[in-house]
Motif scaffolding. Structure first.
Motif, mmCIF file in Angstrom:
data_model
loop_
_atom_site.group_PDB
_atom_site.id
_atom_site.type_symbol
_atom_site.label_atom_id
_atom_site.label_comp_id
_atom_site.label_asym_id
_atom_site.label_seq_id
_atom_site.Cartn_x
_atom_site.Cartn_y
_atom_site.Cartn_z
ATOM 1 N N VAL A 112 0.985 -1.182 -0.142
ATOM 2 C CA VAL A 112 0.033 0.238 -0.072
ATOM 3 C C VAL A 112 0.874 0.983 0.175
ATOM 4 O O VAL A 112 1.821 1.068 0.758
ATOM 5 N N ASN A 113 0.698 2.252 -0.717
ATOM 6 C CA ASN A 113 1.326 3.572 -0.758
ATOM 7 C C ASN A 113 0.351 4.558 -0.404
ATOM 8 O O ASN A 113 -0.558 4.535 -0.720
ATOM 9 N N ALA A 114 0.671 6.394 0.468
ATOM 10 C CA ALA A 114 -0.556 6.730 0.525
ATOM 11 C C ALA A 114 0.747 8.673 0.244
ATOM 12 O O ALA A 114 1.386 8.043 0.635
ATOM 13 N N GLY A 115 0.008 8.715 -0.488
ATOM 14 C CA GLY A 115 0.991 10.015 -1.234
ATOM 15 C C GLY A 115 -0.164 10.975 -1.209
ATOM 16 O O GLY A 115 -1.257 11.448 -1.361
ATOM 17 N N LYS A 156 6.055 9.700 -8.773
ATOM 18 C CA LYS A 156 5.587 9.360 -7.262
ATOM 19 C C LYS A 156 4.731 8.548 -7.320
ATOM 20 O O LYS A 156 4.603 7.278 -8.510
ATOM 21 N N HIS A 157 5.018 7.127 -5.780
ATOM 22 C CA HIS A 157 4.689 6.103 -6.353
ATOM 23 C C HIS A 157 3.468 5.625 -6.377
ATOM 24 O O HIS A 157 3.204 4.288 -7.135
ATOM 25 N N GLY A 158 2.077 6.457 -6.547
ATOM 26 C CA GLY A 158 1.086 6.263 -6.395
ATOM 27 C C GLY A 158 0.926 6.140 -8.298
ATOM 28 O O GLY A 158 0.366 5.820 -8.867
ATOM 29 N N GLU A 175 8.801 12.267 1.790
ATOM 30 C CA GLU A 175 9.376 11.035 0.901
ATOM 31 C C GLU A 175 9.900 10.069 1.077
ATOM 32 O O GLU A 175 10.918 9.841 2.368
ATOM 33 N N VAL A 176 8.813 9.339 1.813
ATOM 34 C CA VAL A 176 8.760 7.884 1.949
ATOM 35 C C VAL A 176 9.504 6.624 1.522
ATOM 36 O O VAL A 176 9.139 6.800 0.477
ATOM 37 N N PRO A 177 10.638 6.097 1.734
ATOM 38 C CA PRO A 177 10.699 5.479 1.038
ATOM 39 C C PRO A 177 10.176 4.249 -0.196
ATOM 40 O O PRO A 177 9.461 3.772 0.561
ATOM 41 N N SER A 212 5.017 1.037 3.147
ATOM 42 C CA SER A 212 3.674 1.331 3.295
ATOM 43 C C SER A 212 3.509 2.691 4.471
ATOM 44 O O SER A 212 4.625 2.661 6.249
ATOM 45 N N GLU A 213 2.451 3.918 3.961
ATOM 46 C CA GLU A 213 3.113 4.945 4.952
ATOM 47 C C GLU A 213 1.696 5.344 5.745
ATOM 48 O O GLU A 213 1.978 5.682 7.268
ATOM 49 N N LEU A 214 0.590 4.025 5.968
ATOM 50 C CA LEU A 214 0.136 3.853 7.333
ATOM 51 C C LEU A 214 0.862 3.434 7.821
ATOM 52 O O LEU A 214 0.465 2.886 9.397
HETATM 53 MN MN LIG Z 1 5.682 6.210 -1.266
#
Ligand SMILES: [Mn+2]
Ligand SMILES: Cc1cc2nc3c(=O)[nH]c(=O)nc-3n(C[C@H](O)[C@H](O)[C@H](O)COP(=O)(O)O)c2cc1C
Length: 486
Positions: A165-168, A188-190, A223-225, A229-231
């Protein structure tokens, strides 16, 4: 973590703490059309701005609210990051040292906690019941192309192959009762997830939270790698897994304690004109907005009965999240510089005037000839700082990097322009730079300004004409009401 901060689990409990600290102002009777935006902008320019909670918004029922200024001072940013409520700017950067990489390492231990329902599923709307116009989404800046329902938002996507999962934080402009464009910049990841879904299934599933604990926006907007998952990253920051509910239509996660979540699909051929929008550089996005921006086709809206939109409009700095960006960038760049082994780095400040990117001040205690230039050139090219940087100013440790007036005083008195300014060519720029010519690769140039005392003159450089700290403390103690500040 201080006990009070441990009790924050959504925007409501965040607001309780912020109100208790005297950091919240209630504003009633504002119009969604320009008034919320302008009032917020005036607020950001005050010293130590409060958070503003807009209610009784013109044309909307009581309880349909908008919050701005959530993270625009050290106290609220410190509490949002669960670091404390009495840190100043530098203390916040120091408290953050090493944390982002620690959170990344800890994230896998905080797998989301799946629940079957939560505050956000109190009301579920589908089909013709969905109307984005039911929410007081502001028309933020006078030349914007429309109303933005998503500024302080988190857009969830997944990797179709691994399920990660990604959150942007990607802004969302209302395009119709059930449609909103999502402005995801290339790379961007999304954007990668969406492209992979298009290839695999011809459409891409999306959920997006439009209000909730501002911590989620920090994680989604930093910018999380890739692959983290940002969650789970949020889980690591708060020391507790995030509760999520699965969307009915896509199965994607959504924060169970969010204010509003929209769910639906992106299709390769469903696009709209997006923008212009007042951007973080302080200008409207180039050329009247962008064509063919993917438009989310919304199939469900989940919400609380009296939801609060989290507004984080950018614009000419200081803007809603420029302070947050400065603090996060300053700490990440300081970590990265120290990790190179560069000695005696005292502090870094990524100034809001440059959106946390374009203007860096780095303080060192010079240990050898060439140390200052090395610090400047490293800072100008280190990955955490290289994108869009334009000026790096290196100062001696007696200069407060946080203070533009101190930094510019050092430039005026310790820099010899003919030899102390290095200009780098063909460096990493961006199309969002107002100087970008509109075609071709987005290079920029940058200057490293050595504003340190010349190394060979360290012993003989004129003394700074200011009272010593002891003497200053003495007079403040003698006349505290007059000199103690507030
Ligand atoms: Mn991300
Ligand atoms: C409030 C806010 C708004 C943002 N708006 C956008 C946007 O509209 N488009 C975009 O590509 N990045 C935007 N960003 C930056 C991205 O959120 C940031 O680069 C983040 O790392 C993206 O997530 P990702 O790394 O998982 O792709 C915004 C950041 C913040 C804090």
């Amino acid at each position: 973590m201080p006990r009070r901060l441990d009790q924050i689990h959504d925007l409501r409990s965040w607001l309780d703490v912020v109100r208790e600290l005297g950091e919240l102002r209630d504003v009633t009777g504002a119009h969604w059309n320009l008034e919320i935006g302008a009032a917020s902008e005036v607020n950001y320019r005050l010293s130590n701005p409060a958070a503003l909670l807009f209610d009784d918004i013109e044309g909307y029922p009581t309880g349909m609210r908008v919050l701005t200024g959530s993270m625009s001072n050290a106290r609220r940013l410190g509490l949002t990051l669960r670091l404390g409520t009495d840190l100043d700017d530098h203390a916040l950067v120091q408290a953050l040292r090493g944390k982002p990489s620690e959170w990344v390492a800890q994230a896998p231990k905080y797998a989301v906690n799946e629940v079957s329902s939560g505050p956000v599923t109190q009301i579920v709307e589908s089909g013709d019941d969905i109307d984005l116009g039911a929410f007081p989404a502001p028309f933020w800046h006078e030349e914007d192309g429309g109303r933005y329902i998503g500024t302080g938002c988190a857009v969830f996507t997944t990797d179709p192959h691994t399920g990660t999962v990604n959150a942007g934080a990607y802004r969302m402009q209302i395009q119709g009762p059930r449609a909103a464009t999502i402005n995801i910049e290339a790379g961007k990841h999304g954007a990668l997830h969406v492209r992979e879904w298009f290839e695999k299934a011809g459409r891409a599933p999306i959920t997006a939270a439009l209000g909730g604990d501002p911590l989620l926006v920090i994680a989604a907007g930093t910018e999380v790698p890739a692959g983290v998952s940002e969650l789970e990253y949020v889980g690591a920051i708060q020391g507790r897994p995030v509760e999520v509910v699965r969307g009915e239509v896509t199965g994607l996660p959504m924060p169970a304690r969010a204010e509003i979540v929209v769910e639906g699909w992106l299709y390769p051929d469903r696009t709209s004109h997006e923008g212009p929008f007042g951007e973080w550089t302080g200008y409207y996005s180039g050329g009247g907005g962008r064509d063919q921006v993917l438009e989310l086709q919304i199939e469900r809206v989940y919400r609380r009965p009296d939801p609060i939109l989290l507004g984080t409009p950018p614009g000419k700095p200081p803007h809603d999240y420029s302070y947050m960006r400065s603090v996060m960038k300053s700490s990440m760049i300081l970590d990265a510089l120290l990790a190179t082994g560069l000695p005696q780095v005292r502090s870094v400040w990524a100034h809001e005037e440059g959106g946390g990117r374009q203007l860096l001040a780095v303080a060192i205690d010079q240990k050898y000839a060439g140390h200052a230039r090395q610090a400047g050139l490293l800072a100008a090219q280190i990955p955490a700082a290289a994108y869009m940087n334009k000026f790096v100013i290196v100062v001696d440790g007696d200069v407060d990097t946080r203070s533009l007036s101190e930094v510019m005083w050092a430039v005026c008195t310790r820099t010899e322009p003919s030899k102390d300014i290095e200009v780098l060519q063909q460096t990493w720029g961006s199309r969002v730079d107002p100087l970008y010519p509109g075609t071709g690769p987005a290079y920029n140039t940058r200057a490293v300004i050595d504003a340190c005392r010349p190394y060979e003159l360290l012993g003989t450089f004129p003394r700074v004409a200011e009272a010593t700290q002891d003497l200053r403390a003495k007079v403040v103690a003698k006349w505290p009401e007059i000199l103690g500040g507030r």
